[in-house]
Enzyme design. Structure first.
Site, PDB file in Angstrom:
ATOM      1  N   ARG A 190     -26.600 -37.278  23.698  1.00 11.68           N
ATOM      2  CA  ARG A 190     -27.790 -35.845  23.012  1.00 11.68           C
ATOM      3  C   ARG A 190     -27.611 -35.935  22.397  1.00 11.68           C
ATOM      4  NH1 ARG A 190     -26.723 -30.646  22.763  1.00 11.68           N
ATOM      5  NH2 ARG A 190     -28.888 -29.610  23.566  1.00 11.68           N
ATOM      6  N   LYS A 226     -35.049 -27.284  31.265  1.00  2.48           N
ATOM      7  CA  LYS A 226     -33.546 -27.358  31.158  1.00  2.48           C
ATOM      8  C   LYS A 226     -33.404 -25.666  32.214  1.00  2.48           C
ATOM      9  CE  LYS A 226     -31.393 -26.926  27.168  1.00  2.48           C
ATOM     10  NZ  LYS A 226     -31.892 -27.059  25.721  1.00  2.48           N
ATOM     11  N   THR A 246     -22.549 -26.345  28.089  1.00  8.62           N
ATOM     12  CA  THR A 246     -22.746 -25.542  27.520  1.00  8.62           C
ATOM     13  C   THR A 246     -20.443 -24.872  27.787  1.00  8.62           C
ATOM     14  OG1 THR A 246     -24.792 -24.697  27.739  1.00  8.62           O
ATOM     15  CG2 THR A 246     -22.863 -22.706  27.057  1.00  8.62           C
ATOM     16  N   ARG A 283     -37.754 -16.124  16.234  1.00 11.33           N
ATOM     17  CA  ARG A 283     -36.619 -15.816  15.240  1.00 11.33           C
ATOM     18  C   ARG A 283     -37.198 -14.571  14.947  1.00 11.33           C
ATOM     19  NH1 ARG A 283     -33.280 -19.720  14.859  1.00 11.33           N
ATOM     20  NH2 ARG A 283     -34.131 -21.597  15.549  1.00 11.33           N
TER      21      ARG A 283
END
Length: 500
Positions: free
Chosen positions: A59, A249, A307, A100
């Protein structure tokens, strides 16, 4: 070799690309390992050791690194795959539309402090010092009283207490330091996010030129997002070039609401537990993982659990007992693959982590807890799906030591993999793209054949290769199936052979 049910004409198959495969140490696991490549694992020698330890998919995280660095890693992985004679898929994981913070300076906060948030598009420099701006235009428009604002992976949580115009007032629920350029999640707010940011479009153009196998889409919200990216890829590659497979995802509350639609149009699914665990209560993540895996299995789509699976091994040479259980339970859930992030990208022990993960997988797969006691349900219908289920049942009833299939697109292999057969699934293909893509598919062991397509006698050569690798022995029975013919209109029959 004796055909037990049907006769195969004795026509030689051309050009099996053996390379050094027969000399490779065999890792017998069926669940695949996805490993993120980074500074700790970028050297060719380390990558070689990671493949030997059990890495199946590399990945590349496009939240970090320049294109030149990614190009170097892609070239190294392709070289090693060729040298070692084993398929290694490359997954290019796009950053996605992240929000952000923009602010004049850090703010040290205590629980109960009030902070004012606004939209960067409404920025007024005269008031800039007193506001925290979100850099996605329109992000504050749909925020309402009671909504949560989570910053820096949820380490800071705010609750909106009021709104006036383009400014939302929020109260800090815990102490911490609010910093510039930190990620923001608005789990309760409906956002119309463009699935491809300007950076993503640049990265996508690059990875399409590089010919990666899978493209990971971050923050998918609906099937429309997936189709948008497929259209963008088609515009660049044209109508004749096969597209990379899309890995959607699942990390947003909205994605869970649209899960079936997303799975239907995607090629593979990732249970992205990091951001999912921020948007959803942590106490629900294990159950959501099972739900997403089951839905992916029903659709015969590969699924990855990701994760913090072995996070302690970023610093330590051994995993925690909880991490061992986490990997084992993902295997028992019948996931296609488990993934490493910082453990292999930045950790001290990238090779050891993969080796340990492979050992956990192997031990779990040999236990009775991983067994498929009843045939797994499949949403796909039609004659071909029925035929593949019959092949699975036939191999099971004859206690075949392996099932051998010819699969050009990989569809037959993915469909048979869905049933999680106990015996090895050996897949012959003449497509290099399929050969690499099957590195992600549970149980699939791909072999690359080049030259004329021979639908009748390929099994002879593949069985001989499997004997050379120690996977088959004289007297073993194998199920043989050659999939669809090139016109996709007729299907070859299944046979049981005895290995001589």
């Amino acid at each position: 070799m004796e055909d037990r049910l049907f006769s195969f004409p004795q026509t030689p198959l051309l050009g099996y690309t053996e390379k050094n495969r027969q000399n490779q140490k065999l890792v017998s696991k069926k669940t695949k390992i996805v490993a993120t490549i980074g500074p700790a694992s970028e050297s060719k020698e380390t990558l070689r050791q990671m493949i030997d330890a059990g890495m199946n998919v590399a990945r590349l995280n496009f939240s970090h690194g320049e294109h030149a660095w990614h190009a170097t890693i892609i070239a190294r992985i392709r070289e090693l795959s060729e040298e070692l004679g084993v398929p290694i898929a490359i997954l290019a994981d796009l950053q996605g539309p992240r929000i952000r913070t923009e602010m004049a300076a850090e703010q040290k906060l205590s629980a109960g402090d009030t902070v004012h948030f606004s939209d960067i598009a409404k920025r007024d420099d005269t008031a800039a010092k007193g506001l925290v701006y979100l850099d996605l235009p329109g992000s504050i428009e749909n925020v309402k009283e009671g909504d949560s604002i989570l910053i820096e992976d949820g380490t800071l949580e705010f609750q909106v207490t009021g709104k006036e115009g383009s400014v939302a007032e929020a109260v800090a629920k815990n102490a911490g330091v609010l910093k510039p350029r930190k990620g923001v999640i608005l789990p309760d707010t409906h956002l119309e996010l463009d699935i491809l940011s300007e950076k993503d479009r640049s990265d996508l153009a690059f990875v399409l030129e590089e010919g990666v196998d899978y493209v990971g889409l971050s923050f998918v919200g609906s099937a429309v997002d997936v189709k948008t990216v497929q259209t963008a890829m088609r515009e660049q590659l044209g109508t004749d070039t096969p597209l990379p497979k899309i890995v959607s995802k699942i990390e947003r509350k909205l994605a869970l609401e649209n899960l079936d639609g997303i799975i239907r149009v995607s090629d593979a699914i990732m249970v992205a537990r990091g951001d999912l665990g921020i948007e959803m209560p942590e106490s629900e993540i294990a159950v959501l993982q099972k739900r997403i895996i089951q839905a992916s299995l029903r659709a015969a789509k590969p699924v990855i659990v990701a994760t913090q699976m072995m996070k302690s091994m970023t610093e330590n040479p051994r995993p925690t007992r909880a991490e061992v259980s986490d990997v084992s339970n993902a295997v028992i859930d019948h996931t296609d693959a488990v993934m490493l992030s910082e453990e292999s990208a930045m950790g001290k022990y990238p090779v050891e982590t993969i080796r340990m993960m492979a050992e956990i997988i192997e031990k779990t797969e040999t236990s009775p807890f991983d067994d498929v006691t009843t045939t797994l349900p499949l949403d796909l219908s039609g004659d071909y799906a029925v035929l593949i289920r019959s092949l699975y049942e036939l191999a099971k009833s004859f206690r075949a030591k392996a099932t051998i299939i010819l699969s050009m697109s990989g569809f037959t292999a993915r469909l048979l993999s869905h049933f999680r057969p106990e015996a090895p699934l050996l897949v012959a293909t003449d497509s290099r793209a399929t050969y690499q893509e099957l590195a992600l598919v549970w149980g699939a062991e791909p072999y690359l054949f080049e030259g004329k397509r021979d639908y009748d006698h390929f099994a002879t050569h593949l069985i001989a290769q499997a004997k050379k690798e120690g996977k088959l022995n004289p007297g073993d029975q194998v199920a043989v199936f050659s999939g669809r013919t090139p016109d996709e209109e007729t299907m070859r029959l299944v046979g049981i052979r005895e290995v001589r």
